[in-house]
Scaffold this active site. Structure first.
Site, PDB file in Angstrom:
ATOM      1  CG  HIS A  94       0.217  10.402  -6.720  1.00 53.13           C
ATOM      2  ND1 HIS A  94       0.818   9.170  -6.770  1.00 53.13           N
ATOM      3  CD2 HIS A  94      -0.809  10.300  -5.841  1.00 53.13           C
ATOM      4  CE1 HIS A  94       0.162   8.348  -5.952  1.00 53.13           C
ATOM      5  NE2 HIS A  94      -0.834   9.016  -5.382  1.00 53.13           N
TER       6      HIS A  94
ATOM      7  CD  GLU B 280       0.746   4.673  -9.654  1.00 51.16           C
ATOM      8  OE1 GLU B 280       0.010   4.479  -8.653  1.00 51.16           O
ATOM      9  OE2 GLU B 280       0.410   4.379 -10.820  1.00 51.16           O
TER      10      GLU B 280
HETATM   11  O1  10E Z   1      -2.669   7.952  -3.524  1.00 50.30           O
HETATM   12  P1  10E Z   1      -2.903   6.553  -4.060  1.00 50.30           P
HETATM   13  O2  10E Z   1      -4.322   6.236  -4.264  1.00 50.30           O
HETATM   14  O3  10E Z   1      -2.059   6.305  -5.259  1.00 50.30           O
HETATM   15  O4  10E Z   1      -2.291   5.540  -2.970  1.00 50.30           O
HETATM   16  P2  10E Z   1      -2.859   4.859  -1.660  1.00 50.30           P
HETATM   17  O5  10E Z   1      -1.666   4.585  -0.812  1.00 50.30           O
HETATM   18  O6  10E Z   1      -3.953   5.629  -1.047  1.00 50.30           O
HETATM   19  O7  10E Z   1      -3.492   3.484  -2.148  1.00 50.30           O
HETATM   20  C1  10E Z   1      -2.722   2.451  -2.689  1.00 50.30           C
HETATM   21  C2  10E Z   1      -2.409   2.735  -4.085  1.00 50.30           C
HETATM   22  C3  10E Z   1      -1.173   2.730  -4.621  1.00 50.30           C
HETATM   23  C4  10E Z   1       0.008   2.214  -3.927  1.00 50.30           C
HETATM   24  C5  10E Z   1      -0.952   3.258  -5.989  1.00 50.30           C
HETATM   25  N1  10E Z   1      -1.134   2.295  -6.975  1.00 50.30           N
END
Ligand code: 10E
Ligand code: SF4
Length: 331
Positions: free
Chosen positions: A128, A130
């Site tokens: 992932h 992050e």
């Molecule tokens: O896949 P995630 O849930 O981490 O990301 P997303 O872009 O669906 O939602 C926002 C969440 C972030 C940017 C991580 N903290």
């Protein structure tokens, strides 16, 4: 067969403060500097959002070698490693950092404790962005665990100075179980004062816990790549309610709703409300007659925009100097 009678809407659902800010950064950068604006990785994991920004002039890339010299570059809300950050600076791009401040907070904690000699166990999902960004704050000394089995296998070099960090969008319950396993194996491990799982993840999962027992099916609006959206669907299913995740209303299937009295609806932190409204319209066309919003926590948190993109609310004028930052803010 009886059609669904009622749609019950989870509260809170959908956009979090970090997603709001990240999208606004790209939109304002396009307004201010003109298209194209390059964005490293999907700004947030949502197909609609990404296509909308592409239409407005954003170009999404994974490799910085695909960004032309002198371009303006935005880092996605998920954050980047030190290596990516340094490469972007070395290539001379004008950088705006849309990393969510709550992800940056984890980066800062990692850097601070590493200076004090800590090694880390990171709870998260391999691959992932992050997780890559957080683990990439250091050259070495962060060990990823995805589940309790990984905790039994992990081999830190020492155990006196060991700290736990997590991805912000994990299942709260799974993370608690994995943290307990870490604590059992390494009793002196240092845990975050306030857990790294963010307020938006916690609130959306709490809402699904209230929603699920009241409905016959749960629909989660979110893209397949969205970790937090996947966790919402999984949670509803774990609670015993049939649950589906859809990227948009076209993915809904009529047979999911046949003969059901109540349909629960929620959305991941990266899924815009317009998609929720389109899903409501489609379920209504299939026979639902009413929509009710659950009582839930009101979220008021809002994160400031980076320097160079702030606009005065009263006058609509730019209140900072014209030049974008060289090098990302908040790191
Ligand atoms: O896949 P995630 O849930 O981490 O990301 P997303 O872009 O669906 O939602 C926002 C969440 C972030 C940017 C991580 N903290
Ligand atoms: Fe920030 Fe949480 Fe939203 Fe991620 S899910 S962008 S950490 S507020």
């Amino acid at each position: 067969m009886q059609a669904p009678q009622e749609i019950l809407l989870a509260e809170p659902r959908g956009f979090c403060a970090g997603v709001d800010r990240a999208i606004e950064i790209v939109e304002r950068a396009i307004q201010k500097f003109g298209a194209p604006i390059y964005v490293r990785h999907e700004i947030v994991h949502n197909t609609y959002v990404v296509n909308d920004l592409k239409a407005k002039g954003a170009i999404f890339i994974e490799e910085l070698s695909d960004v032309p010299p002198g371009a303006t570059l935005v880092f996605s809300a998920h954050g980047v490693s030190k290596a990516v950050q340094q490469e972007a600076v070395a290539r001379g791009f004008s950088i705006f950092d849309a990393t969510c401040p709550l992800v940056t907070k984890v980066h800062v904690e990692v850097a601070k404790l590493a200076k004090e000699g800590y090694e880390f166990i990171m709870i998260g999902h391999k691959g992932h962005p992050e997780v890559e960004g957080t683990m990439g704050q250091l050259d070495h000394g962060i060990h990823l665990v995805e589940d309790v089995e990984d905790v039994a296998r992990v081999q830190p070099q020492q155990t006196e100075k060991l700290a736990v960090v997590t991805q912000t969008t994990l299942s709260v319950d799974d993370a608690a179980e994995i943290s307990a396993a870490v604590r059992a194996r390494f009793p002196s491990v240092r845990e975050p004062k306030q857990q790294d799982i963010c307020y938006a993840t916690q609130n959306r999962q709490d809402a699904v816990k209230v929603l699920s027992p009241q409905v016959d099916v749960v629909i989660v609006v979110g893209s397949p790549t969205s970790s937090n959206s996947n966790r919402l669907r999984e949670l509803a299913a774990k609670l015993g309610t049939t649950a589906y995740m859809v990227d948009n209303a076209d993915e809904l299937q009529g047979e999911w709703f046949k003969g059901l009295a109540r349909v629960g609806l929620t959305a991941g932190a990266s899924a815009p409300e317009i998609l929720v409204q389109q899903v409501i319209d489609r379920i209504k066309a299939l026979g639902a007659v009413s929509v009710r919003t659950m009582a839930g926590i009101e979220e008021t948190i809002k994160f400031p925009l980076p320097k160079g993109l702030k606009i005065d609310a009263a006058t609509g004028l730019d209140i900072t100097e014209r030049t974008p930052e060289t090098g990302p803010a908040g790191h």
